[in-house]
Design a protein around this motif. Structure first.
Motif, mmCIF file in Angstrom:
data_model
loop_
_atom_site.group_PDB
_atom_site.id
_atom_site.type_symbol
_atom_site.label_atom_id
_atom_site.label_comp_id
_atom_site.label_asym_id
_atom_site.label_seq_id
_atom_site.Cartn_x
_atom_site.Cartn_y
_atom_site.Cartn_z
ATOM 1 N N VAL A 154 1.024 -1.242 -0.075
ATOM 2 C CA VAL A 154 -0.155 -0.036 0.016
ATOM 3 C C VAL A 154 0.808 1.520 -0.023
ATOM 4 C CG1 VAL A 154 -1.734 1.178 1.275
ATOM 5 C CG2 VAL A 154 -1.861 -1.097 0.868
ATOM 6 N N ARG A 155 1.818 1.169 0.520
ATOM 7 C CA ARG A 155 2.939 2.425 0.888
ATOM 8 C C ARG A 155 3.524 2.547 -0.334
ATOM 9 N NH1 ARG A 155 7.612 1.926 5.259
ATOM 10 N NH2 ARG A 155 8.358 0.460 3.333
ATOM 11 N N ASP A 156 4.018 1.732 -1.241
ATOM 12 C CA ASP A 156 4.501 1.842 -2.547
ATOM 13 C C ASP A 156 3.605 2.354 -3.541
ATOM 14 O OD1 ASP A 156 7.051 0.982 -1.596
ATOM 15 O OD2 ASP A 156 6.701 -1.124 -2.491
ATOM 16 N N GLN A 157 2.372 1.966 -3.731
ATOM 17 C CA GLN A 157 1.248 2.324 -4.392
ATOM 18 C C GLN A 157 0.859 3.631 -4.219
ATOM 19 O OE1 GLN A 157 -1.595 -0.513 -3.804
ATOM 20 N NE2 GLN A 157 -0.607 -2.236 -5.317
ATOM 21 N N LEU A 158 0.921 4.012 -2.862
ATOM 22 C CA LEU A 158 0.537 5.390 -2.597
ATOM 23 C C LEU A 158 1.594 6.320 -2.959
ATOM 24 C CD1 LEU A 158 -1.952 7.061 -1.144
ATOM 25 C CD2 LEU A 158 -0.919 6.645 1.035
ATOM 26 N N ASP A 159 2.701 5.884 -2.775
ATOM 27 C CA ASP A 159 3.873 6.812 -3.118
ATOM 28 C C ASP A 159 3.764 7.094 -4.730
ATOM 29 O OD1 ASP A 159 6.388 8.090 -2.674
ATOM 30 O OD2 ASP A 159 7.284 6.761 -3.627
ATOM 31 N N LEU A 160 3.685 6.277 -5.273
ATOM 32 C CA LEU A 160 3.417 6.365 -6.734
ATOM 33 C C LEU A 160 2.202 7.428 -7.427
ATOM 34 C CD1 LEU A 160 3.971 2.762 -8.294
ATOM 35 C CD2 LEU A 160 5.526 4.619 -8.441
ATOM 36 N N LEU A 161 1.252 7.284 -6.421
ATOM 37 C CA LEU A 161 -0.078 8.034 -6.785
ATOM 38 C C LEU A 161 0.392 9.408 -6.403
ATOM 39 C CD1 LEU A 161 -3.123 8.365 -7.372
ATOM 40 C CD2 LEU A 161 -3.515 7.980 -4.903
ATOM 41 N N LEU A 162 0.930 9.699 -5.313
ATOM 42 C CA LEU A 162 1.340 11.156 -5.046
ATOM 43 C C LEU A 162 2.187 11.814 -5.593
ATOM 44 C CD1 LEU A 162 1.090 10.653 -0.969
ATOM 45 C CD2 LEU A 162 -0.715 11.600 -2.449
ATOM 46 N N GLN A 163 3.272 11.071 -5.903
ATOM 47 C CA GLN A 163 4.594 11.672 -6.694
ATOM 48 C C GLN A 163 4.118 11.875 -8.121
ATOM 49 O OE1 GLN A 163 7.313 12.535 -5.810
ATOM 50 N NE2 GLN A 163 7.233 11.722 -3.772
ATOM 51 N N GLY A 164 3.062 11.134 -8.737
ATOM 52 C CA GLY A 164 2.699 11.483 -10.002
ATOM 53 C C GLY A 164 1.746 12.629 -10.049
ATOM 54 N N ALA A 165 0.857 12.737 -9.061
ATOM 55 C CA ALA A 165 0.158 14.128 -8.781
ATOM 56 C C ALA A 165 1.112 15.259 -8.697
ATOM 57 C CB ALA A 165 -0.893 13.706 -7.796
ATOM 58 N N MET A 166 1.743 15.138 -7.934
ATOM 59 C CA MET A 166 2.666 16.334 -7.706
ATOM 60 C C MET A 166 3.463 16.754 -9.070
ATOM 61 S SD MET A 166 3.988 16.071 -3.686
ATOM 62 C CE MET A 166 4.512 14.291 -3.788
ATOM 63 N N ARG A 167 3.904 15.920 -9.614
ATOM 64 C CA ARG A 167 4.619 16.127 -11.043
ATOM 65 C C ARG A 167 3.558 16.777 -11.924
ATOM 66 N NH1 ARG A 167 9.014 11.641 -12.437
ATOM 67 N NH2 ARG A 167 10.238 11.713 -10.169
ATOM 68 N N ARG A 168 2.621 16.417 -11.722
ATOM 69 C CA ARG A 168 1.302 17.035 -12.829
ATOM 70 C C ARG A 168 0.968 18.178 -12.405
ATOM 71 N NH1 ARG A 168 0.003 11.495 -12.689
ATOM 72 N NH2 ARG A 168 -1.817 11.772 -11.323
ATOM 73 N N GLY A 169 1.098 18.392 -11.128
ATOM 74 C CA GLY A 169 0.641 19.815 -10.304
ATOM 75 C C GLY A 169 -0.839 19.837 -10.260
ATOM 76 N N SER A 170 -1.555 18.633 -10.056
ATOM 77 C CA SER A 170 -3.138 18.304 -9.793
ATOM 78 C C SER A 170 -3.198 17.503 -8.680
ATOM 79 C CB SER A 170 -3.536 18.017 -11.115
ATOM 80 O OG SER A 170 -3.144 16.541 -11.294
ATOM 81 N N PRO A 171 -4.409 17.738 -8.239
ATOM 82 C CA PRO A 171 -4.599 16.829 -6.941
ATOM 83 C C PRO A 171 -4.742 15.321 -7.344
ATOM 84 C CG PRO A 171 -6.326 18.507 -6.939
ATOM 85 C CD PRO A 171 -5.402 18.840 -8.197
#
Length: 354
Positions: free
Chosen positions: A36-53
């Motif tokens: 879960v931690r790895d999946q959540l890290d990918l989700l958050l990192q991708g959103a921050m790179r796109r600049g969207s929630p």
């Protein structure tokens, strides 16, 4: 000196403040739940790179495993604010509309026990999650009008202990769904060492292992037992949580080697001694131990079943062979309660005669 809720996975209101100090602040500090931690890290990192929630997040699993901690971590990793509420607190759609319209762009809205949210509020949440818009109805009857209000883009983090009670439309609107599992003893030992450092409690490896083995795979219970063992160590020992200190302290608090407390053992003892191992109805068993049926079913049975000490059958509850041996009893030859006649439930209504 017993504490009835010492091994309950639910937190009391007074305990929530004590939990705050040992909760991880960042995803890297979150112990266990590696997938879960790895999946959540990918989700958050991708959103921050796109600049969207990021997509809306649903966290499910038994209580005490870290769903609230993960919600706060999501907000911390994104660098945004977080608004915390619970499903039972949202009784009207207007209450939810007020919360949604007060959110700033990128904020995290955390709804605990989201499966208990009122249906009108849930339907209002659909449009907010998808279109970031809510329709507030003003007036009643034929003169009622719907006023559309825009909502700033946000991320909803929902937590539930009963994902099966979520409606299909609600579940489908979450872009990321994660299920939290019980912790392994090794993970709980690492968590206890971290909590001990934060609380300033000297603890040995053997002491941490002893507490971890009695924590039912739940971090909340492990931290609670650590605080109680700390009290014992400071009052009746030299302040260091060792193997001997942990065993002595948990004996005082009626927590045995498997993590069973007084009520758990009372349920097993009633099954074995009073009903020959069962099967016995839930209400009859609750009367035998002096508790409400809901307490036995929701507090005791989940762990007893998971530990292989109790079985649910169509005819009632049955003590397994492991339960007999744990209590130091010799089971009936070849029966273990499975072939015994069913014990009638005192609260079961008899069928009406034609």
């Amino acid at each position: 000196m017993t504490e009835p809720n010492l091994v309950s996975a639910y937190a009391s209101e007074a305990e929530r403040d004590a939990e705050v100090s040992v909760r991880p602040r960042r995803l890297a500090d979150f112990i266990a739940q590696h997938r879960v931690r790895d999946q959540l890290d990918l989700l958050l990192q991708g959103a921050m790179r796109r600049g969207s929630p990021p997509d809306h997040i649903l966290l499910s699993g038994p209580p005490g495993l870290g769903k609230t901690s993960l919600a706060n971590i999501v907000a911390a990793e994104l660098g945004t604010g977080i608004r915390v509420t619970s499903g039972p607190a949202i009784e009207r759609s207007g209450d939810l509309a007020a919360i949604l319209t007060s959110l700033a762009e990128g904020d995290v809205l955390f709804i605990d026990e989201i499966h208990r949210i009122a249906r009108p509020a849930e339907e209002l949440l659909y449009s907010a999650m998808e279109d970031f818009r809510v329709d507030v109805v003003v007036g009643k009857g034929p003169g009622a009008t719907a006023i559309p209000l825009d909502v700033e883009p946000f991320t909803l983090v929902g937590a539930t202990t009963r994902s099966g009670l979520l409606t299909g439309p609600m579940r489908d609107r979450f872009g990321f769904v994660a299920h939290l599992d019980f912790y392994s003893p090794a993970d709980l030992e690492a968590l206890l060492h971290r909590s001990a450092r934060i609380l300033g409690v000297p603890i040995t490896d053997d002491g941490a292992a002893e507490i971890a083995g009695r924590s039912r795979g739940t971090p909340r219970i492990a931290n609670r037992l650590l605080r109680r063992v700390r009290d014992f160590a400071e009052v009746r020992a030299d302040g260091v949580v060792t193997l001997e200190t942990a065993r002595a302290a948990l004996t005082v608090y009626d927590v045995d080697a498997l993590g069973l407390d007084r009520l758990d053992r009372a349920v097993l003892t009633a099954l074995v001694d009073s009903f020959r191992g069962g099967p016995v109805g839930l209400s009859t068993l609750a009367v035998a131990v002096g508790e409400q049926p809901d307490t036995v079913e929701e507090v005791c049975e989940p762990f007893l079943v998971r530990a292989g000490l109790l079985a649910r059958t169509p005819r009632g509850r049955v003590a397994t062979e492991a339960a007999w041996h744990h209590l130091g009893r010799i089971p009936p030859n070849g029966t273990f309660g499975l072939d015994a006649p069913p014990v009638p439930d005192l609260f079961t209504r008899a069928p009406e005669q034609p």
